[in-house]
Design a protein around this motif. Structure first.
Motif, mmCIF file in Angstrom:
data_model
loop_
_atom_site.group_PDB
_atom_site.id
_atom_site.type_symbol
_atom_site.label_atom_id
_atom_site.label_comp_id
_atom_site.label_asym_id
_atom_site.label_seq_id
_atom_site.Cartn_x
_atom_site.Cartn_y
_atom_site.Cartn_z
ATOM 1 N N ASP A 141 26.845 -47.776 5.755
ATOM 2 C CA ASP A 141 28.272 -48.048 5.957
ATOM 3 C C ASP A 141 28.628 -47.901 7.431
ATOM 4 O O ASP A 141 29.707 -47.435 7.771
ATOM 5 C CB ASP A 141 29.124 -47.091 5.110
ATOM 6 N N SER A 142 27.734 -48.326 8.308
ATOM 7 C CA SER A 142 27.913 -48.047 9.734
ATOM 8 C C SER A 142 29.151 -48.702 10.328
ATOM 9 O O SER A 142 29.651 -48.255 11.337
ATOM 10 C CB SER A 142 26.678 -48.503 10.519
ATOM 11 N N LEU A 143 29.643 -49.773 9.731
ATOM 12 C CA LEU A 143 30.831 -50.431 10.270
ATOM 13 C C LEU A 143 32.105 -50.000 9.567
ATOM 14 O O LEU A 143 33.170 -49.971 10.156
ATOM 15 C CB LEU A 143 30.675 -51.957 10.163
ATOM 16 N N SER A 144 32.009 -49.663 8.289
ATOM 17 C CA SER A 144 33.216 -49.357 7.533
ATOM 18 C C SER A 144 33.619 -47.894 7.593
ATOM 19 O O SER A 144 34.790 -47.557 7.430
ATOM 20 C CB SER A 144 33.018 -49.751 6.054
ATOM 21 N N ALA A 145 32.659 -47.003 7.844
ATOM 22 C CA ALA A 145 32.967 -45.575 7.833
ATOM 23 C C ALA A 145 33.768 -45.178 9.059
ATOM 24 O O ALA A 145 33.627 -45.754 10.131
ATOM 25 C CB ALA A 145 31.677 -44.763 7.774
ATOM 26 N N LYS A 146 34.609 -44.166 8.887
ATOM 27 C CA LYS A 146 35.406 -43.674 10.007
ATOM 28 C C LYS A 146 34.585 -42.777 10.924
ATOM 29 O O LYS A 146 34.853 -42.670 12.109
ATOM 30 C CB LYS A 146 36.617 -42.895 9.469
ATOM 31 N N SER A 147 33.598 -42.106 10.357
ATOM 32 C CA SER A 147 32.778 -41.217 11.168
ATOM 33 C C SER A 147 31.751 -42.003 11.976
ATOM 34 O O SER A 147 31.428 -43.144 11.648
ATOM 35 C CB SER A 147 32.047 -40.210 10.265
ATOM 36 N N GLU A 148 31.226 -41.376 13.031
ATOM 37 C CA GLU A 148 30.223 -42.025 13.852
ATOM 38 C C GLU A 148 28.908 -42.109 13.087
ATOM 39 O O GLU A 148 28.546 -41.201 12.359
ATOM 40 C CB GLU A 148 30.029 -41.239 15.151
ATOM 41 N N LYS A 149 28.191 -43.213 13.266
ATOM 42 C CA LYS A 149 26.931 -43.415 12.570
ATOM 43 C C LYS A 149 25.805 -43.599 13.575
ATOM 44 O O LYS A 149 25.973 -44.260 14.588
ATOM 45 C CB LYS A 149 27.015 -44.632 11.640
ATOM 46 N N ARG A 150 24.665 -43.041 13.232
ATOM 47 C CA ARG A 150 23.520 -43.145 14.130
ATOM 48 C C ARG A 150 22.945 -44.552 14.105
ATOM 49 O O ARG A 150 22.610 -45.071 13.055
ATOM 50 C CB ARG A 150 22.451 -42.138 13.719
ATOM 51 N N ILE A 151 22.850 -45.133 15.287
ATOM 52 C CA ILE A 151 22.316 -46.489 15.383
ATOM 53 C C ILE A 151 21.129 -46.570 16.340
ATOM 54 O O ILE A 151 20.490 -47.605 16.438
ATOM 55 C CB ILE A 151 23.406 -47.478 15.850
ATOM 56 N N ALA A 152 20.806 -45.469 17.017
ATOM 57 C CA ALA A 152 19.756 -45.550 18.034
ATOM 58 C C ALA A 152 19.072 -44.211 18.240
ATOM 59 O O ALA A 152 19.585 -43.151 17.858
ATOM 60 C CB ALA A 152 20.335 -46.040 19.359
ATOM 61 N N THR A 153 17.902 -44.294 18.860
ATOM 62 C CA THR A 153 17.187 -43.129 19.362
ATOM 63 C C THR A 153 16.950 -43.354 20.850
ATOM 64 O O THR A 153 16.399 -44.379 21.246
ATOM 65 C CB THR A 153 15.838 -42.939 18.647
ATOM 66 N N ILE A 154 17.396 -42.413 21.667
ATOM 67 C CA ILE A 154 17.156 -42.462 23.108
ATOM 68 C C ILE A 154 15.936 -41.604 23.393
ATOM 69 O O ILE A 154 15.931 -40.400 23.122
ATOM 70 C CB ILE A 154 18.367 -41.949 23.901
ATOM 71 N N ALA A 155 14.893 -42.227 23.932
ATOM 72 C CA ALA A 155 13.607 -41.547 24.092
ATOM 73 C C ALA A 155 13.223 -41.424 25.564
ATOM 74 O O ALA A 155 14.013 -41.735 26.469
ATOM 75 C CB ALA A 155 12.534 -42.288 23.306
ATOM 76 N N THR A 156 11.985 -41.002 25.773
ATOM 77 C CA THR A 156 11.499 -40.700 27.115
ATOM 78 C C THR A 156 11.601 -41.876 28.070
ATOM 79 O O THR A 156 11.910 -41.701 29.257
ATOM 80 C CB THR A 156 10.031 -40.238 27.028
ATOM 81 N N ASP A 157 11.359 -43.088 27.569
ATOM 82 C CA ASP A 157 11.339 -44.250 28.465
ATOM 83 C C ASP A 157 12.680 -44.504 29.130
ATOM 84 O O ASP A 157 12.757 -45.110 30.191
ATOM 85 C CB ASP A 157 10.875 -45.498 27.704
ATOM 86 N N PHE A 158 13.772 -44.028 28.522
ATOM 87 C CA PHE A 158 15.105 -44.237 29.078
ATOM 88 C C PHE A 158 15.303 -43.447 30.373
ATOM 89 O O PHE A 158 16.141 -43.791 31.193
ATOM 90 C CB PHE A 158 16.168 -43.842 28.053
ATOM 91 N N PHE A 159 14.513 -42.380 30.546
ATOM 92 C CA PHE A 159 14.647 -41.514 31.722
ATOM 93 C C PHE A 159 13.429 -41.590 32.633
ATOM 94 O O PHE A 159 13.349 -40.877 33.630
ATOM 95 C CB PHE A 159 14.837 -40.061 31.275
ATOM 96 N N ALA A 160 12.457 -42.466 32.299
ATOM 97 C CA ALA A 160 11.144 -42.425 32.942
ATOM 98 C C ALA A 160 11.178 -42.662 34.441
ATOM 99 O O ALA A 160 10.301 -42.190 35.163
ATOM 100 C CB ALA A 160 10.212 -43.432 32.275
ATOM 101 N N ASP A 161 12.179 -43.392 34.936
ATOM 102 C CA ASP A 161 12.238 -43.689 36.375
ATOM 103 C C ASP A 161 13.213 -42.789 37.106
ATOM 104 O O ASP A 161 13.613 -43.079 38.233
ATOM 105 C CB ASP A 161 12.625 -45.154 36.594
ATOM 106 N N GLY A 162 13.608 -41.683 36.494
ATOM 107 C CA GLY A 162 14.587 -40.814 37.136
ATOM 108 C C GLY A 162 14.484 -39.375 36.675
ATOM 109 O O GLY A 162 13.396 -38.874 36.363
ATOM 110 N N VAL A 163 15.644 -38.701 36.640
ATOM 111 C CA VAL A 163 15.727 -37.278 36.340
ATOM 112 C C VAL A 163 16.696 -37.068 35.183
ATOM 113 O O VAL A 163 17.805 -37.594 35.181
ATOM 114 C CB VAL A 163 16.222 -36.478 37.574
ATOM 115 N N LEU A 164 16.267 -36.303 34.191
ATOM 116 C CA LEU A 164 17.136 -35.910 33.081
ATOM 117 C C LEU A 164 17.547 -34.461 33.271
ATOM 118 O O LEU A 164 16.692 -33.590 33.460
ATOM 119 C CB LEU A 164 16.408 -36.075 31.742
ATOM 120 N N VAL A 165 18.857 -34.199 33.240
ATOM 121 C CA VAL A 165 19.386 -32.837 33.326
ATOM 122 C C VAL A 165 20.058 -32.519 31.995
ATOM 123 O O VAL A 165 20.911 -33.281 31.525
ATOM 124 C CB VAL A 165 20.411 -32.695 34.468
ATOM 125 N N ILE A 166 19.667 -31.413 31.370
ATOM 126 C CA ILE A 166 20.302 -30.963 30.124
ATOM 127 C C ILE A 166 20.961 -29.626 30.385
ATOM 128 O O ILE A 166 20.296 -28.629 30.671
ATOM 129 C CB ILE A 166 19.283 -30.840 28.975
#
Length: 320
Positions: A141-166
């Motif tokens: 129900d990712s479009l009809s639900a009012k709550s946020e729905k998980r649609i993706a996974t952000i993994a290591t490759d998204f940060f591979a050319d830079g720096v991740l700060v948590i």
């Protein structure tokens, strides 16, 4: 005069902390994250994994993405959830490129190309992401639900050319191009082991007096530290079980036991708060030995600190 000196002293101290500690610098492009408790023992909240708000330009729905470092190398979209988006936004079909293929978990995945992702308030234009059709969360129900729905996974490759700060205390993260020179005075840095496909965050922990290499995981890890029964037997008192967890895998139920460690857990000069170590039989000694690691460390040891992962230069930093 003394009052003015005190005010100036506090102001100077504040500016100095901001200059050296990225976790205190509100001017950085922070993306807020939300903890997802998944402790199977009801009534015991546990910060195990976290997700960030995501928007895709052209789709009005607000989504979320899980942050998954190390166990998964590739950023991906939930193919099932996105197919439901196509029913309402058919123009997005033109952005699916079946001539580009990512091979993920024995599945050939086409790419969604040149989309604009907004993580928190930070825009990432011209992004290409594979559509994965074996995703754990179907989000029917990712479009009809009012709550946020998980649609993706952000993994290591998204940060591979830079720096991740948590910034764990303030529950936020950011991606930067480089580490400020001033940070090096307030962080302890170790090298990240390089692999053929992507850099694993493997940390040389000193556990009960001996150095052991452990993989840092952010996804689905309810354990502060875990390894196999044979590996932890030398650093625990088997008669001192401090916790029991019951995990469910379909119809199967698995009991996991946590034990007090004989001695401190350290990363260089950093001494971590005492946490139990868990023995897990579904991880094989041969697999750990092949990867040249002793075990896995989760988020729990870092909850009161800021960490910096410099993928570009292969460094991991933890605030003093």
């Amino acid at each position: 005069m003394k009052y003015l000196q005190a005010v100036l002293g506090i102001l100077f101290l504040t500016l100095t902390v901001y200059a050296h500690n990225p976790g205190a610098d509100d001017s950085l492009p922070w993306i807020p994250f939300t903890w997802e408790p998944e402790n199977p023992n009801k009534g015991i909240p546990e910060k195990t994994q976290f997700s960030i708000p995501v928007k895709i330009t052209g789709i009005s729905q607000q989504f979320e993405a899980l942050i998954n470092l190390n166990s998964m190398a590739r950023t991906m979209l939930n193919g099932y959830a996105f197919d439901r988006c196509l029913k309402k936004y058919p123009a997005l079909k033109q952005r699916i490129d079946t001539t580009r293929i990512a091979y993920i978990q024995d599945i050939f995945c086409p790419f969604l190309t040149k989309i604009e992702l907004t993580l928190g308030e930070i825009v990432f234009p011209e992004t290409d992401i594979p559509l994965f059709y074996n995703y754990l969360y179907t989000a029917a129900d990712s479009l009809s639900a009012k709550s946020e729905k998980r649609i993706a996974t952000i993994a290591t490759d998204f940060f591979a050319d830079g720096v991740l700060v948590i910034d764990y205390p303030n529950e936020r993260l950011c991606r930067l191009n480089e580490i400020a020179e001033s940070w090096k005075e307030k962080f302890y840095f170790v090298d990240i082991r390089k692999s053929k496909d992507y850099p694993k965050v493997i940390l040389p922990l000193k556990i009960a007096g001996s150095t052991r290499n452990v993989i840092f995981e952010t996804d689905c890890n309810m354990f502060p530290l875990l390894s196999t029964p044979s590996k932890i037997s030398k650093i625990i008192d088997a008669k001192c079980c401090t916790d029991t967890l019951l995990l469910g895998y379909g119809a199967e139920r698995i009991e996991l036991y946590g034990y007090k460690i004989k001695g401190a857990v350290r990363l260089g000069p950093i001494v971590f708060d005492s946490c139990p170590i868990y023995e897990v039989e579904y991880i094989d000694d041969d697999d750990l030995n092949k990867a040249k690691v002793w075990g896995i460390i989760g988020n729990r040891y870092f909850l009161n600190r800021t960490i910096v992962i410099d993928y570009k230069n292969g460094k991991f930093g933890i605030s003093y």
